[in-house]
Enzyme design. Structure first.
Site, mmCIF file in Angstrom:
data_model
loop_
_atom_site.group_PDB
_atom_site.id
_atom_site.type_symbol
_atom_site.label_atom_id
_atom_site.label_comp_id
_atom_site.label_asym_id
_atom_site.label_seq_id
_atom_site.Cartn_x
_atom_site.Cartn_y
_atom_site.Cartn_z
ATOM 1 N N HIS A 188 0.854 -1.191 0.000
ATOM 2 C CA HIS A 188 0.000 0.000 0.000
ATOM 3 C C HIS A 188 0.886 1.237 0.000
ATOM 4 C CE1 HIS A 188 -4.255 -1.338 1.155
ATOM 5 N NE2 HIS A 188 -3.609 -2.383 0.670
ATOM 6 N N TYR A 224 -10.659 5.970 5.368
ATOM 7 C CA TYR A 224 -11.075 6.508 6.671
ATOM 8 C C TYR A 224 -12.133 7.576 6.378
ATOM 9 C CZ TYR A 224 -6.661 4.545 8.449
ATOM 10 O OH TYR A 224 -5.625 3.694 8.802
ATOM 11 N N LYS A 254 -1.212 0.764 14.964
ATOM 12 C CA LYS A 254 0.156 0.818 15.508
ATOM 13 C C LYS A 254 0.511 -0.333 16.444
ATOM 14 C CE LYS A 254 1.502 4.408 13.447
ATOM 15 N NZ LYS A 254 2.437 4.110 12.354
ATOM 16 N N PRO A 261 -6.628 1.835 18.025
ATOM 17 C CA PRO A 261 -6.282 1.141 16.771
ATOM 18 C C PRO A 261 -6.379 2.031 15.523
ATOM 19 C CG PRO A 261 -8.423 0.422 17.570
ATOM 20 C CD PRO A 261 -7.848 1.304 18.624
ATOM 21 N N TYR A 293 2.343 7.789 10.151
ATOM 22 C CA TYR A 293 1.478 6.651 9.785
ATOM 23 C C TYR A 293 2.301 5.473 9.254
ATOM 24 C CZ TYR A 293 -2.550 4.339 7.520
ATOM 25 O OH TYR A 293 -3.533 3.432 7.143
HETATM 26 P P1 FAS Z 1 -0.479 -10.207 21.829
HETATM 27 O O1 FAS Z 1 -1.678 -9.951 22.698
HETATM 28 O O2 FAS Z 1 -0.655 -10.294 20.371
HETATM 29 O O3 FAS Z 1 0.215 -11.586 22.262
HETATM 30 C C1 FAS Z 1 0.307 -11.939 23.622
HETATM 31 C C2 FAS Z 1 0.368 -13.466 23.684
HETATM 32 O O4 FAS Z 1 0.536 -13.831 25.054
HETATM 33 C C3 FAS Z 1 -0.930 -14.111 23.211
HETATM 34 O O5 FAS Z 1 -0.652 -15.162 22.316
HETATM 35 C C4 FAS Z 1 -1.577 -14.616 24.497
HETATM 36 O O6 FAS Z 1 -2.314 -15.804 24.299
HETATM 37 C C5 FAS Z 1 -0.366 -14.873 25.363
HETATM 38 N N1 FAS Z 1 -0.638 -14.809 26.801
HETATM 39 C C6 FAS Z 1 -1.471 -13.976 27.459
HETATM 40 N N2 FAS Z 1 -1.436 -14.245 28.786
HETATM 41 C C7 FAS Z 1 -0.545 -15.267 28.954
HETATM 42 C C8 FAS Z 1 -0.081 -15.984 30.084
HETATM 43 N N3 FAS Z 1 -0.528 -15.709 31.303
HETATM 44 N N4 FAS Z 1 0.816 -16.974 29.880
HETATM 45 C C9 FAS Z 1 1.283 -17.254 28.638
HETATM 46 N N5 FAS Z 1 0.865 -16.607 27.507
HETATM 47 C C10 FAS Z 1 -0.035 -15.625 27.689
HETATM 48 N N6 FAS Z 1 -3.040 -3.427 16.090
HETATM 49 C C11 FAS Z 1 -2.745 -2.846 14.910
HETATM 50 O O7 FAS Z 1 -1.600 -2.403 14.726
HETATM 51 N N7 FAS Z 1 -3.696 -2.732 13.911
HETATM 52 C C12 FAS Z 1 -4.951 -3.268 14.054
HETATM 53 O O8 FAS Z 1 -5.772 -3.180 13.134
HETATM 54 C C13 FAS Z 1 -5.291 -3.913 15.279
HETATM 55 N N8 FAS Z 1 -6.529 -4.484 15.448
HETATM 56 C C14 FAS Z 1 -6.797 -5.153 16.613
HETATM 57 C C15 FAS Z 1 -8.037 -5.784 16.802
HETATM 58 C C16 FAS Z 1 -8.297 -6.468 17.994
HETATM 59 C C17 FAS Z 1 -9.641 -7.151 18.187
HETATM 60 C C18 FAS Z 1 -7.329 -6.513 19.034
HETATM 61 C C19 FAS Z 1 -7.612 -7.230 20.348
HETATM 62 C C20 FAS Z 1 -6.101 -5.895 18.853
HETATM 63 C C21 FAS Z 1 -5.823 -5.215 17.633
HETATM 64 N N9 FAS Z 1 -4.585 -4.602 17.436
HETATM 65 C C22 FAS Z 1 -4.285 -3.961 16.269
HETATM 66 C C23 FAS Z 1 -3.575 -4.614 18.447
HETATM 67 C C24 FAS Z 1 -2.856 -5.959 18.438
HETATM 68 O O9 FAS Z 1 -2.593 -6.365 17.131
HETATM 69 C C25 FAS Z 1 -1.651 -5.885 19.342
HETATM 70 O O10 FAS Z 1 -1.038 -4.624 19.319
HETATM 71 C C26 FAS Z 1 -0.598 -6.934 19.059
HETATM 72 O O11 FAS Z 1 -1.221 -8.184 19.050
HETATM 73 C C27 FAS Z 1 0.476 -6.830 20.151
HETATM 74 O O12 FAS Z 1 1.294 -7.939 20.077
HETATM 75 P P2 FAS Z 1 1.871 -8.598 21.428
HETATM 76 O O13 FAS Z 1 2.428 -7.533 22.278
HETATM 77 O O14 FAS Z 1 2.706 -9.736 20.989
HETATM 78 O O15 FAS Z 1 0.579 -9.111 22.227
#
Ligand code: FAS
Length: 401
Positions: free
Chosen positions: A73, A202, A297, A293, A388
Site C-alpha cells: 500500500h 477513513y 500501531k 487502533p 502513519y
Molecule cells: P499479543 O496480545 O498479540 O500476544 C500476547 C500473547 O501472550 C498471546 O498469544 C496470548 O495468548 C499470550 N498470553 C497472554 N497471557 C498469557 C499468560 N498468562 N501466559 C502465557 N501466555 C499468555 N493493532 C494494529 O496495529 N492494527 C490493528 O488493526 C489492530 N486491530 C486489533 C483488533 C483487535 C480485536 C485486538 C484485540 C487488537 C488489535 N490490534 C491492532 C492490536 C494488536 O494487534 C496488538 O497490538 C498486538 O497483538 C500486540 O502484540 P503482542 O504484544 O505480541 O501481544
C-alpha cells in the site's frame, strides 16, 4: 531444573519476533504460550505493517511469505461530506510503503520458522508466573498437561499482551500507569466479501467514523464508530451495512456487501506502563502499552520494542555491556509516546465528538479544517505520512542512542 537464557511469556508478534532475533545472535530462549498453536494462528487482529516492520522482518529472513502474499500500500483515502482525498504517503515519505498482511498469518509464519529450527515453544501452558524477577536468577513457573514445570532464566521477557500476568508480577508502586479512554468505541466487522477499494478508507461523517480496511481478496475488515459500551449483538447486519453505505458514500462508488462473520466492540483506549522494565523482567508490546487502533500501531510497536530488547540483550551477552538494557524502557517509550500522540490526534480528527461534549459543534468544524489541511498541504501530509508509515529515528533505532 531446565534453564534457558531468555524466558519469553507469550507467543504473539512480540514474543515470537524476539525469539527469532535472539536466536540469530546465538541467544537461547523458550516461548511459553497459554493458548494452543491453532488458536493463536487463527486469532484475527491487526493487518497493517509499517515500512520499518516489513524491512526488519525481511532483513531477518522472517518475511518470505509476507512479501509474497502481503499487499503493498502506498496511499490511503480520507472521505468527508461525500468528498474523497487520496493521501499518497509513499510519495511524501521517501517511497516508503506499508503492507497489508493479517497478523495471524505472520504469527503462523513465525511459529513455523521457530519449530522448523527445533526451537521450543510451550503451548497451552497454564498458571504461568514469572518469579524472582528482582534477583539474578528469575524463573517462570507454569503447568502443562497437568504437570508443574519451572524454567530458570537469566532474563524474562513479558510479551503476554494487555491481559497477561507479567505486568502484575511487578511489586505494587514500582510502575506508573498512564490511562486514556476516548469517548468512542469501534464496532469491528469482519465480512466475507472482497474489498470495494484498493486502499484503506477513513471516513469522517456526521453519523460517526467508518473505516474500510482490507484483509484478503475474500474477507474485508470494517469499523463503525459506536458507543464504547455498545453490545455488538445489538447491531443487526442490515443496520451495519446501512451505516457503512451512508458513512462511506461518495459519488460514483459502490460498497459490496456480504455475510458478516464477526462483530466485536473495542473501546478506543491508550495505556502506557512506565518504566517497561523491573529487575530482570522486561515488558514488550501490549504487555506494556496499548494505543487506539486508529493508527494501526499496536503490532508495529510491539515489534519495535523487541527490536530494541534483542539489540540490548545481544550487547549484554556478547560484551557484558548493559547500557542498552538499562536504557531499554527510555528508548522504547520515546516511540511509544510518539505513537500515542499520533493515534490520539488521528482518533480525534476522525470520530464524531459526543453530542454532550462542551464545544462539540466547534470541534466538528475544527475536524473538517484539520482533515483538509492534512490532505491539501504537503507539509501536513508529510507529517501524517511519517507517523502513519512508521517514523524512523536513527538515534534510537535498535537501542543505539
Ligand atoms: P499479543 O496480545 O498479540 O500476544 C500476547 C500473547 O501472550 C498471546 O498469544 C496470548 O495468548 C499470550 N498470553 C497472554 N497471557 C498469557 C499468560 N498468562 N501466559 C502465557 N501466555 C499468555 N493493532 C494494529 O496495529 N492494527 C490493528 O488493526 C489492530 N486491530 C486489533 C483488533 C483487535 C480485536 C485486538 C484485540 C487488537 C488489535 N490490534 C491492532 C492490536 C494488536 O494487534 C496488538 O497490538 C498486538 O497483538 C500486540 O502484540 P503482542 O504484544 O505480541 O501481544
Amino acid at each position: 531444573m531446565p534453564k534457558t537464557q531468555v524466558g519469553i511469556i507469550g507467543a504473539g508478534p512480540a514474543g515470537l519476533v524476539l525469539a527469532h532475533l535472539l536466536a540469530q545472535q546465538g541467544i537461547e530462549s523458550v516461548v511459553i504460550e497459554k493458548h494452543s498453536r491453532d488458536y493463536i494462528e487463527h486469532r484475527v487482529r491487526a493487518g497493517l505493517l509499517e515500512h520499518r516492520t516489513v524491512e526488519l522482518l525481511d532483513r531477518h529472513g522472517l518475511g518470505e511469505r509476507m512479501l509474497r502474499e502481503g499487499a503493498v500500500h502506498r496511499g490511503t483515502e480520507f472521505r468527508t461530506n461525500g468528498e474523497r482525498y487520496r493521501l499518497p504517503y509513499s510519495d511524501l515519505y521517501g517511497g516508503r510503503r506499508m503492507l497489508v498482511y493479517p497478523q495471524q498469518e505472520l504469527v503462523a509464519d513465525l511459529v513455523r520458522l521457530r519449530l522448523d529450527a527445533g526451537a521450543p515453544i510451550v503451548f497451552e501452558a497454564a498458571d504461568v508466573m514469572p518469579l524472582d524477577i528482582e534477583g539474578p536468577q528469575p524463573r517462570i513457573r507454569y503447568t502443562v498437561d497437568g504437570q508443574a514445570e519451572e524454567l530458570d532464566c537469566d532474563i524474562i521477557a513479558g510479551c503476554d499482551g494487555f491481559h497477561g500476568v507479567s505486568r502484575d508480577a511487578v511489586p505494587p508502586g514500582a510502575l506508573n500507569f498512564y490511562d486514556q479512554h476516548l469517548p468512542f468505541g469501534w464496532l469491528g466487522i469482519l465480512a466475507a466479501v472482497g474489498p470495494s477499494t484498493s486502499e484503506i478508507i477513513y471516513a469522517l461523517h456526521d453519523r460517526g467514523f467508518a473505516g474500510h480496511m482490507l484483509r484478503t481478496d475474500t474477507v474485508s475488515r470494517f469499523y463503525l464508530q459506536c458507543a464504547p459500551e455498545d453490545d455488538p449483538n445489538d447491531w443487526a447486519d442490515d443496520v451495519i451495512w446501512d451505516e457503512l453505505q451512508r458513512r462511506l458514500a461518495t459519488p460514483g462508488w459502490t460498497l459490496s456487501e456480504g455475510p458478516i462473520i464477526e462483530k466485536t466492540v473495542a473501546e478506543l483506549r491508550s495505556f502506557v506502563t512506565e518504566p517497561m522494565q523491573y529487575g530482570r523482567l522486561f515488558l514488550a508490546g501490549d504487555a506494556a502499552h496499548i494505543a487506539p487502533p486508529t493508527g494501526a500501531k499496536g503490532m508495529n510497536l510491539a515489534i519495535a520494542d523487541v527490536e530494541v530488547l534483542a539489540g540490548a540483550l545481544g550487547d549484554w551477552y556478547l560484551t557484558g555491556d548493559d547500557v542498552g538494557l538499562q536504557s531499554y524502557s527510555d528508548t522504547c517509550l520515546r516511540r511509544v509516546w510518539r505513537v500515542q500522540e499520533f493515534s490520539t490526534w488521528m482518533s480525534w480528527m476522525l470520530h464524531r465528538p459526543p453530542d454532550d461534549m462542551p464545544g462539540a459543534a466547534f470541534h466538528r468544524k475544527m475536524q473538517e479544517a484539520r482533515l483538509e489541511y492534512v490532505c491539501t498541504s504537503t507539509a501536513a501530509g508529510t507529517s501524517f505520512a511519517e507517523n502513519y508509515v512508521g517514523i524512523e529515528w536513527p538515534a534510537i533505532e535498535a537501542g543505539k542512542e
